[in-house]
Write a protein that holds these residues in place. Structure first.
Motif, PDB file in Angstrom:
ATOM      1  N   ASP A 279      83.141  50.769  22.590  1.00  0.00           N
ATOM      2  CA  ASP A 279      82.753  50.005  21.410  1.00  0.00           C
ATOM      3  C   ASP A 279      83.780  50.231  20.286  1.00  0.00           C
ATOM      4  O   ASP A 279      84.982  50.171  20.512  1.00  0.00           O
ATOM      5  N   LYS A 280      83.312  50.523  19.064  1.00  0.00           N
ATOM      6  CA  LYS A 280      84.216  50.798  17.945  1.00  0.00           C
ATOM      7  C   LYS A 280      84.309  52.286  17.650  1.00  0.00           C
ATOM      8  O   LYS A 280      84.931  52.687  16.658  1.00  0.00           O
ATOM      9  N   GLY A 281      83.713  53.113  18.546  1.00  0.00           N
ATOM     10  CA  GLY A 281      83.725  54.542  18.291  1.00  0.00           C
ATOM     11  C   GLY A 281      83.098  54.836  16.941  1.00  0.00           C
ATOM     12  O   GLY A 281      82.114  54.220  16.529  1.00  0.00           O
ATOM     13  N   GLN A 282      83.689  55.786  16.214  1.00  0.00           N
ATOM     14  CA  GLN A 282      83.238  56.134  14.866  1.00  0.00           C
ATOM     15  C   GLN A 282      84.308  55.758  13.841  1.00  0.00           C
ATOM     16  O   GLN A 282      84.443  56.409  12.804  1.00  0.00           O
ATOM     17  N   PHE A 283      85.048  54.703  14.133  1.00  0.00           N
ATOM     18  CA  PHE A 283      86.131  54.288  13.261  1.00  0.00           C
ATOM     19  C   PHE A 283      85.647  53.294  12.201  1.00  0.00           C
ATOM     20  O   PHE A 283      84.648  52.606  12.368  1.00  0.00           O
ATOM     21  N   ILE A 284      86.387  53.224  11.109  1.00  0.00           N
ATOM     22  CA  ILE A 284      86.069  52.326  10.006  1.00  0.00           C
ATOM     23  C   ILE A 284      86.080  50.877  10.496  1.00  0.00           C
ATOM     24  O   ILE A 284      86.979  50.469  11.235  1.00  0.00           O
ATOM     25  N   ASP A 285      85.070  50.097  10.088  1.00  0.00           N
ATOM     26  CA  ASP A 285      85.065  48.683  10.418  1.00  0.00           C
ATOM     27  C   ASP A 285      84.225  47.939   9.396  1.00  0.00           C
ATOM     28  O   ASP A 285      83.542  48.544   8.562  1.00  0.00           O
ATOM     29  N   ALA A 286      84.250  46.616   9.442  1.00  0.00           N
ATOM     30  CA  ALA A 286      83.471  45.768   8.540  1.00  0.00           C
ATOM     31  C   ALA A 286      83.221  44.436   9.235  1.00  0.00           C
ATOM     32  O   ALA A 286      83.946  44.051  10.155  1.00  0.00           O
ATOM     33  N   GLY A 287      82.187  43.728   8.776  1.00  0.00           N
ATOM     34  CA  GLY A 287      81.875  42.438   9.368  1.00  0.00           C
ATOM     35  C   GLY A 287      81.210  42.574  10.729  1.00  0.00           C
ATOM     36  O   GLY A 287      80.912  43.671  11.199  1.00  0.00           O
ATOM     37  N   GLU A 288      81.002  41.426  11.393  1.00  0.00           N
ATOM     38  CA  GLU A 288      80.282  41.398  12.664  1.00  0.00           C
ATOM     39  C   GLU A 288      80.988  40.592  13.751  1.00  0.00           C
ATOM     40  O   GLU A 288      80.601  40.673  14.905  1.00  0.00           O
ATOM     41  N   ILE A 289      82.011  39.796  13.398  1.00  0.00           N
ATOM     42  CA  ILE A 289      82.589  38.888  14.385  1.00  0.00           C
ATOM     43  C   ILE A 289      84.062  39.176  14.670  1.00  0.00           C
ATOM     44  O   ILE A 289      84.434  39.485  15.812  1.00  0.00           O
ATOM     45  N   ILE A 290      84.930  39.080  13.666  1.00  0.00           N
ATOM     46  CA  ILE A 290      86.362  39.081  13.974  1.00  0.00           C
ATOM     47  C   ILE A 290      86.876  40.475  14.331  1.00  0.00           C
ATOM     48  O   ILE A 290      87.858  40.608  15.070  1.00  0.00           O
ATOM     49  N   ILE A 291      86.261  41.548  13.810  1.00  0.00           N
ATOM     50  CA  ILE A 291      86.569  42.903  14.303  1.00  0.00           C
ATOM     51  C   ILE A 291      85.478  43.228  15.301  1.00  0.00           C
ATOM     52  O   ILE A 291      84.444  43.808  14.975  1.00  0.00           O
ATOM     53  N   ASP A 292      85.686  42.864  16.530  1.00  0.00           N
ATOM     54  CA  ASP A 292      84.630  42.906  17.539  1.00  0.00           C
ATOM     55  C   ASP A 292      84.592  44.220  18.310  1.00  0.00           C
ATOM     56  O   ASP A 292      83.527  44.710  18.669  1.00  0.00           O
ATOM     57  N   SER A 293      85.757  44.789  18.602  1.00  0.00           N
ATOM     58  CA  SER A 293      85.812  45.993  19.426  1.00  0.00           C
ATOM     59  C   SER A 293      87.135  46.704  19.224  1.00  0.00           C
ATOM     60  O   SER A 293      88.155  46.068  18.952  1.00  0.00           O
ATOM     61  N   ALA A 336      92.406  34.896  10.391  1.00  0.00           N
ATOM     62  CA  ALA A 336      90.960  34.986  10.573  1.00  0.00           C
ATOM     63  C   ALA A 336      90.284  35.343   9.250  1.00  0.00           C
ATOM     64  O   ALA A 336      90.832  36.102   8.443  1.00  0.00           O
ATOM     65  N   PHE A 337      89.101  34.784   9.067  1.00  0.00           N
ATOM     66  CA  PHE A 337      88.318  35.061   7.861  1.00  0.00           C
ATOM     67  C   PHE A 337      86.847  35.126   8.246  1.00  0.00           C
ATOM     68  O   PHE A 337      86.371  34.354   9.081  1.00  0.00           O
ATOM     69  N   GLU A 338      86.127  36.071   7.643  1.00  0.00           N
ATOM     70  CA  GLU A 338      84.694  36.204   7.905  1.00  0.00           C
ATOM     71  C   GLU A 338      83.960  36.571   6.623  1.00  0.00           C
ATOM     72  O   GLU A 338      84.454  37.352   5.813  1.00  0.00           O
ATOM     73  N   ILE A 339      82.760  36.015   6.473  1.00  0.00           N
ATOM     74  CA  ILE A 339      81.875  36.393   5.363  1.00  0.00           C
ATOM     75  C   ILE A 339      80.483  36.614   5.947  1.00  0.00           C
ATOM     76  O   ILE A 339      79.998  35.811   6.743  1.00  0.00           O
ATOM     77  N   THR A 340      79.853  37.739   5.570  1.00  0.00           N
ATOM     78  CA  THR A 340      78.572  38.129   6.158  1.00  0.00           C
ATOM     79  C   THR A 340      77.601  38.612   5.086  1.00  0.00           C
ATOM     80  O   THR A 340      77.708  39.757   4.623  1.00  0.00           O
ATOM     81  N   PRO A 341      76.655  37.781   4.658  1.00  0.00           N
ATOM     82  CA  PRO A 341      75.588  38.246   3.770  1.00  0.00           C
ATOM     83  C   PRO A 341      74.573  39.086   4.563  1.00  0.00           C
ATOM     84  O   PRO A 341      74.295  38.796   5.736  1.00  0.00           O
ATOM     85  N   ALA A 355      68.493  41.911   8.242  1.00  0.00           N
ATOM     86  CA  ALA A 355      69.003  40.646   8.769  1.00  0.00           C
ATOM     87  C   ALA A 355      70.391  40.392   8.209  1.00  0.00           C
ATOM     88  O   ALA A 355      70.740  40.880   7.129  1.00  0.00           O
ATOM     89  N   TYR A 356      71.199  39.621   8.959  1.00  0.00           N
ATOM     90  CA  TYR A 356      72.485  39.162   8.443  1.00  0.00           C
ATOM     91  C   TYR A 356      72.828  37.801   9.038  1.00  0.00           C
ATOM     92  O   TYR A 356      72.298  37.390  10.078  1.00  0.00           O
ATOM     93  N   TYR A 357      73.712  37.094   8.343  1.00  0.00           N
ATOM     94  CA  TYR A 357      74.254  35.828   8.809  1.00  0.00           C
ATOM     95  C   TYR A 357      75.778  35.925   8.678  1.00  0.00           C
ATOM     96  O   TYR A 357      76.307  36.011   7.568  1.00  0.00           O
ATOM     97  N   ALA A 358      76.476  35.923   9.793  1.00  0.00           N
ATOM     98  CA  ALA A 358      77.935  36.057   9.791  1.00  0.00           C
ATOM     99  C   ALA A 358      78.587  34.717  10.138  1.00  0.00           C
ATOM    100  O   ALA A 358      78.178  34.048  11.092  1.00  0.00           O
ATOM    101  N   PHE A 359      79.597  34.355   9.354  1.00  0.00           N
ATOM    102  CA  PHE A 359      80.366  33.141   9.617  1.00  0.00           C
ATOM    103  C   PHE A 359      81.846  33.500   9.646  1.00  0.00           C
ATOM    104  O   PHE A 359      82.347  34.172   8.746  1.00  0.00           O
ATOM    105  N   ALA A 360      82.548  33.053  10.690  1.00  0.00           N
ATOM    106  CA  ALA A 360      83.965  33.371  10.836  1.00  0.00           C
ATOM    107  C   ALA A 360      84.759  32.112  11.154  1.00  0.00           C
ATOM    108  O   ALA A 360      84.275  31.198  11.838  1.00  0.00           O
ATOM    109  N   ASN A 361      85.996  32.096  10.670  1.00  0.00           N
ATOM    110  CA  ASN A 361      86.923  31.003  10.912  1.00  0.00           C
ATOM    111  C   ASN A 361      88.221  31.619  11.437  1.00  0.00           C
ATOM    112  O   ASN A 361      88.853  32.414  10.752  1.00  0.00           O
TER     113      ASN A 361
END
Length: 383
Positions: A279-293, A336-341, A355-361
């Motif tokens: 997966d992503k281990g314990q590394f820094i990440d953000a968002g839900e789509i474009i940084i997938d693994s 790539a761009f993503e916004i996740t409320p 809950a969240y809603y993620a949108f990526a382009n």
């Protein structure tokens, strides 16, 4: 920020044990048992579109972990984890109920503690900076005799077929050896990791974190560097090259508001690399789509900037993640761009809804863009 702990108590479990065939009354047995676990429901929905090609799906997902940790003799503890993990596809012709899944024995290990040192033998979470919840069978030794410092060493000789463990078929028959030093000198905490995967290569990672607390308006920062030095078939047969991961995150938390900005970079534009084992281990990440693994063998160099904002009031938190990135594969660039409320509600200490809603382009230069969405609702009861 997240500080990895190789804690033997951070396990949810269920089971029953007998020791030396000694029968005990139910009252006496219950006194020696610590019960913990969680029940979780998720509804996930995904959709993506590239040109005229569309893909979508939705699923109900159920997860239960229930268990015991029991003292079975002086300094000896037995732990087991019973896990139920199931899902049903949702709506339309793809809908279907899966009633064939069953409960499984997830973890099963014996721990002995003496002189501030714990020896754990059996099947357990590996608990490294390169893994999320990957299981292995082996031995782990954790020492806390020095105040503010945890020293650990481990050896595992097999792993479970976790869906996020993309390298399973490559490394499953190889022993993993590792050491770690985890500690803090207020206000700085640190982690130093090193591991060797037999016949495959060496992993190393450093994590430094700063927490200024209320005196510095909740200012905090985290820096991570991790790398791989590979050999053998990973390079020759599978075409995976040495990789380097680096990330920084700076944040503040004042009067219920929190904000973080950061940068993540890894990979080589002309090579395929990977950073985490699962997966992503314990590394820094953000968002839900474009940084997938971070555990997939990913081609090209990846660079991402991110911003997270949030506000907490009473038992509610609302937040927003924004991620901007670029992938360079042999000179072919993709933006790539993503916004996740996000929103979360803490109904009680044990029950939480989120809950969240993620949108990526995602748009390759000179190619067709892909628009993707991911929606999740979650209810989780912990005990």
């Amino acid at each position: 920020m997240k500080l990895v702990k190789l804690s033997l108590a951070a396990v949810v479990a269920a089971g029953s044990f007998s020791f030396a065939n000694a029968a005990v009354s139910l009252d006496d047995a219950i006194k020696n048992v610590d019960l913990s676990g969680f029940l979780r429901y998720r509804y996930d929905m995904t959709h993506d579109k590239t040109g005229d090609v569309k893909n979508s799906g939705a699923a109900h997902k159920y997860r239960a972990k229930v268990g015991v940790s029991t003292e079975i003799a002086d300094n000896f503890k037995a732990v087991a984890v019973i896990d139920y993990n199931n899902g049903d596809k949702s709506y339309g012709s793809k809908a279907g109920l899966n009633d064939e899944a069953s409960f499984n024995l997830r973890d099963a290990y014996l721990a002995y503690t003496n002189y501030e040192t714990t020896f754990t033998l059996g099947r357990m979470e590996i608990g490294s900076i390169w893994t999320d919840d990957l299981l292995g069978t082996g031995l782990k030794v954790v020492n806390n005799s020095i105040e503010g410092l945890t020293l650990a060493a481990y050896m595992f000789d097999n792993y479970n077929k976790d869906g996020d463990f993309s390298l399973y078929n490559v490394v499953n028959n190889k022993n993993l050896y590792g050491v770690a030093a985890i500690g803090s000198i207020d206000p700085v905490s640190y982690q130093v990791w090193a591991a060797y995967l037999a016949a495959k290569g060496t992993f190393y990672a450093v994590d430094l974190a700063f927490d200024g607390g209320e005196d510095l308006a909740g200012l905090n920062a985290q820096v991570q560097v991790a790398g791989t030095s590979l050999k053998g078939k990973l390079k020759e047969k599978h075409g995976v090259d040495n990789g380097l991961f680096y990330a920084v995150n700076v944040g503040a938390n004042v009067a219920g508001f929190d904000a973080n900005v950061g940068y993540i970079g890894f990979g080589k534009k002309d090579k395929t690399t990977f950073t985490a084992i699962e997966d992503k281990g314990q590394f820094i990440d953000a968002g839900e789509i474009i940084i997938d693994s971070y555990s997939e063998t990913l081609a090209g160099s990846h660079s991402y900037e991110f911003l997270t904002l949030g506000y907490s009031f009473d038992d509610v938190r609302v937040g927003l993640d924004a991620v901007f990135g670029q992938v360079n594969k042999a000179g072919a660039k993709t933006d790539a761009f993503e916004i996740t409320p996000r929103v979360a509600y803490k109904y009680s200490d044990k029950l939480k809804f989120s809950a969240y809603y993620a949108f990526a382009n995602v748009k390759p230069k000179g190619g067709e863009k892909t628009e993707a969405t991911k929606v999740r609702f979650e209810a989780k009861y912990s005990f």
